[in-house]
Write an enzyme that holds these catalytic residues in place. Structure first.
Site, PDB file in Angstrom:
ATOM      1  N   HIS A 128       0.799  -1.235   0.000  1.00  0.00           N
ATOM      2  CA  HIS A 128       0.000   0.000   0.000  1.00  0.00           C
ATOM      3  C   HIS A 128       0.823   1.273   0.000  1.00  0.00           C
ATOM      4  CE1 HIS A 128      -4.019  -1.753   0.783  1.00  0.00           C
ATOM      5  NE2 HIS A 128      -3.347  -2.668   1.449  1.00  0.00           N
ATOM      6  N   LYS A 130      -8.124  14.092   4.547  1.00  0.00           N
ATOM      7  CA  LYS A 130      -7.235  12.927   4.534  1.00  0.00           C
ATOM      8  C   LYS A 130      -6.280  13.107   5.699  1.00  0.00           C
ATOM      9  CE  LYS A 130      -6.090  14.180   0.246  1.00  0.00           C
ATOM     10  NZ  LYS A 130      -6.336  12.925  -0.461  1.00  0.00           N
ATOM     11  N   ARG A 131      -5.484  12.075   5.989  1.00  0.00           N
ATOM     12  CA  ARG A 131      -4.500  12.257   7.050  1.00  0.00           C
ATOM     13  C   ARG A 131      -3.545  13.399   6.706  1.00  0.00           C
ATOM     14  NH1 ARG A 131      -4.258   8.425  11.355  1.00  0.00           N
ATOM     15  NH2 ARG A 131      -2.371   9.560  11.926  1.00  0.00           N
ATOM     16  N   THR A 151      -8.357   6.736  -2.022  1.00  0.00           N
ATOM     17  CA  THR A 151      -9.709   6.190  -2.168  1.00  0.00           C
ATOM     18  C   THR A 151     -10.726   7.313  -1.959  1.00  0.00           C
ATOM     19  OG1 THR A 151      -9.449   5.455   0.129  1.00  0.00           O
ATOM     20  CG2 THR A 151      -9.320   3.771  -1.586  1.00  0.00           C
ATOM     21  N   LYS A 157     -14.387   8.590  -3.984  1.00  0.00           N
ATOM     22  CA  LYS A 157     -15.672   8.952  -3.349  1.00  0.00           C
ATOM     23  C   LYS A 157     -16.136  10.321  -3.843  1.00  0.00           C
ATOM     24  CE  LYS A 157     -14.019   6.320   0.590  1.00  0.00           C
ATOM     25  NZ  LYS A 157     -13.274   6.396   1.868  1.00  0.00           N
ATOM     26  N   LYS A 203       1.076  14.634   1.172  1.00  0.00           N
ATOM     27  CA  LYS A 203      -0.277  14.960   0.703  1.00  0.00           C
ATOM     28  C   LYS A 203      -0.443  16.473   0.464  1.00  0.00           C
ATOM     29  CE  LYS A 203      -2.279  10.993   3.182  1.00  0.00           C
ATOM     30  NZ  LYS A 203      -2.944  10.167   2.155  1.00  0.00           N
TER      31      LYS A 203
END
Ligand code: GL7
Length: 786
Positions: free
Chosen positions: A343, A523-524, A631, A635, A529
């Site tokens: 992952h 998100k985290r 993911t 969504k 990110k």
């Protein structure tokens, strides 16, 4: 339905209606719904056994389930009946649903993926078990104090959990430490410590209630409850020690997201889950089939990341030490049964344990690891730098790879990078082992449940078939030019935005105009990110608006959500910065109607269910090559948000599916990013070249948003290092955002693009992903209940 609820309120919950609290009612409703799950559940278990079906076992340290009640109501199609029953009882359904605590047994995407997979496995009638740990404390709760993250323990099991069934007859002893003896030529591990793993089962109901699989979570119990001798001698605290020791095993979820923790407790947790699961699998297999040679034919085990990678040595240990198989046979059977999903490529997330720790905690496994490694060295003729044990470290990625039939990445790009980077050498030796299975999400929770307004529109436009066959969303293409349809789509989105806006006002005091762009990054918190890129863009935009306040700006609400790992101070300083910037910008009379920032604390699955359906713009802006898949990105697309994003992870595939003209692309590619990063002085050069970026950094350094000192480390890193290329991508991002502004100003065209995003999102159903695993990895077939 009403009578059943009253029955459970009285007889299960032990309350008369006149004394019942929301909690009592919620439990009564949950038991009523649970009753309807049990039939399909027992039927599924029976059918799988009677038909001798192959079973899939998903081993995961995380299952980020969220709430169960609303999902079960949707999957059992109980909405109309439940709505009427609750009205008859004078209850507000939303209040009941919101009373349920999130089961937050995961950190982020990896854990939520496991939860989506469980739902799809049931919706596809694939016989499966999810195995995890029943953490007493899930992911920490997040508050902000003075803009800074403060963590408090999460306590979801501090109240009865109505969905689980405790299985006292499914209990296994898990050993640790001790030593290995040889008795009659066979290795016998004499553990120095042991605990009991006890099963707690939760049924996971699939779409329309045809099938339910079990999520089996292990709780740790002591082998001896109380040291009675010490108790009687008056040492009451010490007497409870065995119990306290055991319970720490299933006490807390490690709150690290993608970073490895080198704690002995973590290794013990991983072994606890893995050993309990494998003992359970072997017991079921032997009861049904008896012949060990049939194991790979009847059992497929999926390792969710390397966390349960000790499964290889553990399965070999059980086959050798308990069943007397020679090493070669045991290894061959284990390898044909196990598969591993990678992952992440982030080096800090690649699990490694010192041989010393492994040898001390799991002495027998350390021996077996050495046997696997040596056997692989001899049979593969591998180069010297490849192997499980390197120096004094055990590499769990290599162990998982070598012990797996199939190794998969989670998006097309990620899978190629897995082949080219982390497992390049092993891939050359085993060129057929790595396959791709692009992630997906369940449309039942993420569309049907989370977005009832859009669901009604979809049902009325193309029928309800999309719920189990998400490709049917393509039927919307024909309506993307239909003004009446687009008006309804717009109205559905706007209603979600109004509801969110009300919540933001009540909860944070932020005024979010429902006609502004709702621009969401949830998100985290992680450097790769690049929430920093997003907030710097907000600052630069704010400054530009000040320069020409009367220009034709498109109003925007930027919404952030996410937690930082407690020890990740740089991510925490980004949280602090966002909150400080919000405090300044939101109250600025010049810009407040044009730019607002909201950062609701404690982002979790339930908050995602509110935010995603209300989003216009989805921020997927990671440095290319770093986000394995994502993911959340899927969504948002399904819910009609347009993406601003880099060519990273599954963004690449989202863009291919929705069409490049319906996606706001910016930034360096993975290849370009790697080159840029290697260029000395790239950060400073990029900042000097970008007026907007330079001003944003200057405003922070001047203390325009509160104490600049709290940002010095962040500023210093951005100017001098910038490993995630915020500066290099800044101008491209800023420009893409202005394209978003212009596009949003043309309402009809935006709505058309949103419609096309929904219409073309069918590929991102986790049903498609699970079918791929069933076909390419597990070789498992669906089963029809009798
Ligand atoms: C992750 C990836 O970072 C994320 O991109 C991916 O979507 C997810 C599920 O495959 O797995 N890997 C990882 O270690 N965590 C993730 O969320 C925590």
């Amino acid at each position: 339905m009403r009578d059943q609820i009253l029955h459970h309120l009285t007889h299960t919950q032990g309350r008369g209606p006149e004394f019942a609290t929301v909690f009592d009612w919620r439990l009564a409703v949950s038991y009523t719904v649970r009753d309807l799950m049990v039939g399909p559940w027992v039927g599924a278990i029976r059918a799988a056994r009677d038909q001798g079906a192959k079973r899939v076992y998903y081993l995961s340290m995380e299952f980020l389930i969220g709430r169960i009640l609303g999902d079960a109501i949707v999957n059992l199609e109980l909405e109309p009946a439940m709505g009427r029953a609750l009205t008859l009882l004078g209850l507000d359904e939303q209040v009941i649903l919101d009373d349920e605590p999130d089961a937050a047994l995961g950190n982020g995407g990896l854990g939520r993926l496991a939860a989506c997979f469980m739902e799809s496995l049931s919706s596809l009638n694939c016989p499966a078990f999810g195995y995890g740990i029943r953490y007493e404390h899930g992911l920490f709760r997040q508050r902000f104090e003075g803009g800074q993250q403060v963590e408090t323990p999460e306590d979801w099991l501090n109240q009865p959990h109505p969905w689980e069934f405790v299985r006292i007859n499914y209990s296994y002893t898990i050993g640790f430490k001790g030593h290995v003896e040889t008795v009659d030529g066979r290795a016998v591990w004499q553990p120095g410590e042991s605990v009991i793993a006890r099963a707690h089962d939760t049924p996971v109901i699939g779409w329309q209630g045809h099938w339910a699989n079990s999520l089996r979570l292990w709780g740790a119990l002591p082998t001896t409850l109380l040291d009675l001798k010490r108790f009687n001698a008056g040492d009451h605290t010490a007497a409870a020690e065995p119990e306290a020791l055991a319970r720490t095993l299933s006490r807390v979820l490690y709150p690290d997201d993608t970073t490895e923790s080198g704690k002995e407790l973590r290794l013990k947790q991983e072994y606890f889950l893995t050993s309990a699961a494998l003992q359970d699998i072997m017991a079921r297999f032997l009861a049904e089939h008896g012949d060990l040679e049939m194991l790979p034919e009847k059992v497929a085990i999926q390792l969710n990341d390397t966390h349960p990678a000790i499964a290889g040595p553990e399965l070999i240990r059980l086959l050798m030490d308990d069943h007397g198989l020679p090493f070669d046979r045991a290894q061959d059977l284990a390898r044909r049964t196990l598969n591993y999903t990678n992952h992440t490529l982030l080096p800090e997330a690649l699990e490694r344990w010192s041989t010393w720790l492994m040898g001390r905690v799991l002495p027998r496994h350390m021996q077996i690891i050495q046997m696997i490694d040596e056997d692989h060295r001899v049979t593969s003729g591998r180069p010297a730098q490849v192997g499980i044990v390197q120096g004094d470290q055990v590499h769990m990625g290599e162990l998982a790879f070598i012990m797996a039939s199939r190794v998969n990445g989670v998006s097309a790009l990620h899978t190629e990078l897995v082949k080219d980077t982390v497992f390049a050498d092993l891939h050359k030796l085993h060129p057929d082992r790595i396959v791709n299975q692009t992630n997906g999400v369940t449309p039942r929770r993420w569309l049907r449940m989370a977005n009832p307004g859009l669901t009604t529109l979809l049902d009325e436009t193309i029928g309800t078939g999309w719920t189990k066959d998400l490709d049917q969303l393509s039927g919307l293409e024909a309506h993307a030019g239909d003004g009446a349809f687009l008006d309804r789509l717009h109205a559905a989105k706007r209603a979600n935005k109004v509801a969110l806006s009300d919540g933001l006002l009540a909860g944070l005091g932020v005024r979010a105009d429902p006609d502004a762009i709702f621009d969401v990054q949830v998100k985290r918190m992680h450097e790769y990110k690049r929430q920093l890129l997003n907030v710097l863009e907000a600052i630069a935009l704010w400054h530009r608006i000040h320069e020409s306040p009367n220009a034709n700006w498109t109003p925007r609400v930027k919404i952030f959500g996410g937690k930082a790992a407690p020890g990740y101070w740089l991510a925490k300083s980004v949280i602090h910065l966002i909150n400080d910037v919000a405090a300044t910008i939101n109250n600025d009379p010049v810009t407040r109607d044009l730019l607002q920032i909201a950062y609701p604390p404690n982002y979790n699955v339930s908050m995602a269910e509110d935010l995603i359906p209300a989003a216009d713009l989805s921020e997927q802006i990671s440095t290319a090559g770093k986000e394995a898949s994502g993911t959340g990105n899927m969504k948002f697309t399904m819910n009609g948000a347009l993406t601003i994003g880099t060519l990273d992870g599954a963004n690449v595939e989202i863009r291919e599916h929705v069409g490049p003209e319906n996606f706001f692309l910016f930034g360096l590619t993975a290849d370009e990013a790697a080159i840029e990063k290697a260029r000395p002085g790239h950060a400073r050069a990029a900042i000097e070249a970008s007026e907007d970026m330079k001003i944003a950094l200057q405003l922070i350094a001047e203390g325009r948003f509160g104490r600049a000192e709290s940002c010095y480390a962040l500023l210093d890193r951005t100017w001098n290092d910038d490993p995630f290329l915020v500066a290099s991508d800044f101008d491209a991002y800023f420009t893409a955002q202005r394209a978003v502004d212009r596009a949003y100003a043309d309402r009809a065209d935006w709505d058309r693009m949103a419609a096309l995003n929904i219409a073309r999102s069918g590929f991102f159903s986790s049903d498609r992903t699970i079918r791929g695993y069933m076909r390419d990895i597990w070789h498992a077939e669906p089963v029809t209940p009798a």
